[in-house]
Motif scaffolding. Sequence first.
Motif, PDB file in Angstrom:
ATOM      1  N   VAL A   1       0.436  15.150  37.810  1.00 26.85           N
ATOM      2  CA  VAL A   1      -0.170  16.452  38.115  1.00 26.85           C
ATOM      3  C   VAL A   1       0.841  17.558  37.869  1.00 26.85           C
ATOM      4  O   VAL A   1       0.530  18.586  37.261  1.00 26.85           O
ATOM      5  CB  VAL A   1      -0.702  16.499  39.564  1.00 26.85           C
ATOM      6  CG1 VAL A   1      -1.041  17.934  39.986  1.00 26.85           C
ATOM      7  CG2 VAL A   1      -1.917  15.603  39.711  1.00 26.85           C
ATOM      8  N   TRP A   2       2.071  17.361  38.324  1.00 27.60           N
ATOM      9  CA  TRP A   2       3.128  18.365  38.139  1.00 27.60           C
ATOM     10  C   TRP A   2       3.334  18.642  36.654  1.00 27.60           C
ATOM     11  O   TRP A   2       3.371  19.810  36.225  1.00 27.60           O
ATOM     12  CB  TRP A   2       4.425  17.875  38.780  1.00 27.60           C
ATOM     13  CG  TRP A   2       5.508  18.898  38.837  1.00 27.60           C
ATOM     14  CD1 TRP A   2       5.820  19.695  39.892  1.00 27.60           C
ATOM     15  CD2 TRP A   2       6.441  19.220  37.796  1.00 27.60           C
ATOM     16  NE1 TRP A   2       6.892  20.503  39.569  1.00 27.60           N
ATOM     17  CE2 TRP A   2       7.284  20.228  38.287  1.00 27.60           C
ATOM     18  CE3 TRP A   2       6.647  18.759  36.499  1.00 27.60           C
ATOM     19  CZ2 TRP A   2       8.312  20.784  37.527  1.00 27.60           C
ATOM     20  CZ3 TRP A   2       7.662  19.317  35.730  1.00 27.60           C
ATOM     21  CH2 TRP A   2       8.484  20.321  36.249  1.00 27.60           C
ATOM     22  N   LEU A   3       3.446  17.606  35.857  1.00 26.39           N
ATOM     23  CA  LEU A   3       3.693  17.763  34.421  1.00 26.39           C
ATOM     24  C   LEU A   3       2.535  18.496  33.727  1.00 26.39           C
ATOM     25  O   LEU A   3       2.756  19.437  32.949  1.00 26.39           O
ATOM     26  CB  LEU A   3       3.912  16.400  33.765  1.00 26.39           C
ATOM     27  CG  LEU A   3       5.240  15.719  34.112  1.00 26.39           C
ATOM     28  CD1 LEU A   3       5.200  14.236  33.745  1.00 26.39           C
ATOM     29  CD2 LEU A   3       6.402  16.425  33.426  1.00 26.39           C
ATOM     30  N   ARG A   4       1.307  18.093  34.027  1.00 26.41           N
ATOM     31  CA  ARG A   4       0.154  18.741  33.395  1.00 26.41           C
ATOM     32  C   ARG A   4       0.026  20.195  33.830  1.00 26.41           C
ATOM     33  O   ARG A   4      -0.251  21.080  33.016  1.00 26.41           O
ATOM     34  CB  ARG A   4      -1.130  17.982  33.719  1.00 26.41           C
ATOM     35  CG  ARG A   4      -1.251  16.668  32.951  1.00 26.41           C
ATOM     36  CD  ARG A   4      -2.598  15.988  33.146  1.00 26.41           C
ATOM     37  NE  ARG A   4      -2.717  15.460  34.502  1.00 26.41           N
ATOM     38  CZ  ARG A   4      -3.731  15.700  35.318  1.00 26.41           C
ATOM     39  NH1 ARG A   4      -4.733  16.458  34.952  1.00 26.41           N
ATOM     40  NH2 ARG A   4      -3.752  15.178  36.531  1.00 26.41           N
ATOM     41  N   SER A   5       0.241  20.447  35.116  1.00 26.17           N
ATOM     42  CA  SER A   5       0.122  21.800  35.634  1.00 26.17           C
ATOM     43  C   SER A   5       1.212  22.707  35.069  1.00 26.17           C
ATOM     44  O   SER A   5       0.942  23.825  34.637  1.00 26.17           O
ATOM     45  CB  SER A   5       0.186  21.779  37.159  1.00 26.17           C
ATOM     46  OG  SER A   5       0.077  23.079  37.663  1.00 26.17           O
ATOM     47  N   TYR A   6       2.434  22.212  35.059  1.00 30.10           N
ATOM     48  CA  TYR A   6       3.563  22.995  34.537  1.00 30.10           C
ATOM     49  C   TYR A   6       3.304  23.365  33.079  1.00 30.10           C
ATOM     50  O   TYR A   6       3.440  24.515  32.679  1.00 30.10           O
ATOM     51  CB  TYR A   6       4.850  22.177  34.667  1.00 30.10           C
ATOM     52  CG  TYR A   6       6.121  22.949  34.394  1.00 30.10           C
ATOM     53  CD1 TYR A   6       6.939  23.354  35.436  1.00 30.10           C
ATOM     54  CD2 TYR A   6       6.518  23.254  33.100  1.00 30.10           C
ATOM     55  CE1 TYR A   6       8.117  24.042  35.200  1.00 30.10           C
ATOM     56  CE2 TYR A   6       7.691  23.946  32.853  1.00 30.10           C
ATOM     57  CZ  TYR A   6       8.489  24.337  33.907  1.00 30.10           C
ATOM     58  OH  TYR A   6       9.657  25.032  33.659  1.00 30.10           O
ATOM     59  N   ASP A   7       2.923  22.375  32.279  1.00 28.03           N
ATOM     60  CA  ASP A   7       2.695  22.632  30.859  1.00 28.03           C
ATOM     61  C   ASP A   7       1.549  23.612  30.633  1.00 28.03           C
ATOM     62  O   ASP A   7       1.603  24.451  29.733  1.00 28.03           O
ATOM     63  CB  ASP A   7       2.435  21.327  30.113  1.00 28.03           C
ATOM     64  CG  ASP A   7       3.680  20.451  30.009  1.00 28.03           C
ATOM     65  OD1 ASP A   7       4.799  20.946  30.271  1.00 28.03           O
ATOM     66  OD2 ASP A   7       3.530  19.262  29.677  1.00 28.03           O
ATOM     67  N   ALA A   8       0.498  23.543  31.461  1.00 25.27           N
ATOM     68  CA  ALA A   8      -0.640  24.456  31.320  1.00 25.27           C
ATOM     69  C   ALA A   8      -0.315  25.874  31.790  1.00 25.27           C
ATOM     70  O   ALA A   8      -0.698  26.848  31.146  1.00 25.27           O
ATOM     71  CB  ALA A   8      -1.844  23.919  32.084  1.00 25.27           C
ATOM     72  N   ALA A   9       0.395  25.981  32.903  1.00 23.05           N
ATOM     73  CA  ALA A   9       0.653  27.290  33.504  1.00 23.05           C
ATOM     74  C   ALA A   9       1.877  27.988  32.923  1.00 23.05           C
ATOM     75  O   ALA A   9       1.962  29.218  32.963  1.00 23.05           O
ATOM     76  CB  ALA A   9       0.824  27.145  35.018  1.00 23.05           C
ATOM     77  N   LEU A  10       2.818  27.215  32.412  1.00 21.87           N
ATOM     78  CA  LEU A  10       4.095  27.784  31.974  1.00 21.87           C
ATOM     79  C   LEU A  10       4.455  27.340  30.551  1.00 21.87           C
ATOM     80  O   LEU A  10       5.537  26.793  30.326  1.00 21.87           O
ATOM     81  CB  LEU A  10       5.201  27.361  32.951  1.00 21.87           C
ATOM     82  CG  LEU A  10       4.975  27.773  34.405  1.00 21.87           C
ATOM     83  CD1 LEU A  10       5.917  27.029  35.332  1.00 21.87           C
ATOM     84  CD2 LEU A  10       5.119  29.279  34.556  1.00 21.87           C
ATOM     85  N   PRO A  11       3.589  27.595  29.576  1.00 19.92           N
ATOM     86  CA  PRO A  11       3.846  27.080  28.231  1.00 19.92           C
ATOM     87  C   PRO A  11       5.095  27.660  27.571  1.00 19.92           C
ATOM     88  O   PRO A  11       5.656  27.028  26.663  1.00 19.92           O
ATOM     89  CB  PRO A  11       2.580  27.470  27.460  1.00 19.92           C
ATOM     90  CG  PRO A  11       2.020  28.639  28.195  1.00 19.92           C
ATOM     91  CD  PRO A  11       2.360  28.378  29.647  1.00 19.92           C
ATOM     92  N   THR A  12       5.552  28.814  28.032  1.00 22.47           N
ATOM     93  CA  THR A  12       6.735  29.429  27.410  1.00 22.47           C
ATOM     94  C   THR A  12       8.029  29.091  28.137  1.00 22.47           C
ATOM     95  O   THR A  12       9.104  29.486  27.694  1.00 22.47           O
ATOM     96  CB  THR A  12       6.586  30.960  27.357  1.00 22.47           C
ATOM     97  OG1 THR A  12       6.509  31.470  28.703  1.00 22.47           O
ATOM     98  CG2 THR A  12       5.334  31.360  26.589  1.00 22.47           C
ATOM     99  N   VAL A  13       7.945  28.373  29.251  1.00 23.78           N
ATOM    100  CA  VAL A  13       9.136  28.063  30.043  1.00 23.78           C
ATOM    101  C   VAL A  13       9.647  26.668  29.671  1.00 23.78           C
ATOM    102  O   VAL A  13       8.916  25.682  29.762  1.00 23.78           O
ATOM    103  CB  VAL A  13       8.836  28.140  31.561  1.00 23.78           C
ATOM    104  CG1 VAL A  13      10.063  27.750  32.381  1.00 23.78           C
ATOM    105  CG2 VAL A  13       8.373  29.547  31.928  1.00 23.78           C
ATOM    106  N   ARG A  14      10.896  26.633  29.267  1.00 22.46           N
ATOM    107  CA  ARG A  14      11.528  25.361  28.911  1.00 22.46           C
ATOM    108  C   ARG A  14      11.662  24.503  30.155  1.00 22.46           C
ATOM    109  O   ARG A  14      12.142  24.953  31.190  1.00 22.46           O
ATOM    110  CB  ARG A  14      12.926  25.635  28.336  1.00 22.46           C
ATOM    111  CG  ARG A  14      13.716  24.395  27.998  1.00 22.46           C
ATOM    112  CD  ARG A  14      15.158  24.747  27.646  1.00 22.46           C
ATOM    113  NE  ARG A  14      15.953  25.127  28.809  1.00 22.46           N
ATOM    114  CZ  ARG A  14      16.547  24.252  29.618  1.00 22.46           C
ATOM    115  NH1 ARG A  14      16.437  22.966  29.417  1.00 22.46           N
ATOM    116  NH2 ARG A  14      17.257  24.671  30.653  1.00 22.46           N
TER     117      ARG A  14
END
Length: 152
Positions: free
Chosen positions: A22-35
């Motif tokens: 969930v963390w990985l999917r959410s992070y990638d969806a919400a923060l696509p520009t953040v490394r």
Amino acid sequence: MIVEDIEVRRAGADDAADMADVWLRSYDAALPTVRRAHTDDEVRAWFADVVVVQRESWVAVADGSVVGLLVLDEGNELDQLYLAPAWRGLGLGDRLVALAKQRRPGGMELWTFQVNGPAQRFYERHGFVAVRRTDGSTNEEREPDIRYAWRP
């Protein structure tokens, strides 16, 4: 998707992998520009070896699947609040923040990235106030962030 039907309970060791997903999917969806500072495998190991074992961790479960997570540290830190992308905007985050406030009635603080406007609006709607902004030089992502505080 009815938020009232979601079970919210303490996380156990068996939940770590689902929480990480969930963390990985959410992070990638919400923060696509953040490394991201860590690989998927490192994130999964962190959930299994640190988060679930050492922190107060909660999961929101729908139809047997983890769809949200809340992690509080031993102090006054709201460390993690992530929802599966399909569950954003349905009130589940509101339930998890209410739980966090119940568990930390004296107040709490958190960090969010400056590029995450939806998170800022969410926390401000729940009474959090920005108390500090940084250039990101002290976080692993090197991304400007904001410190929020909630005081009852």
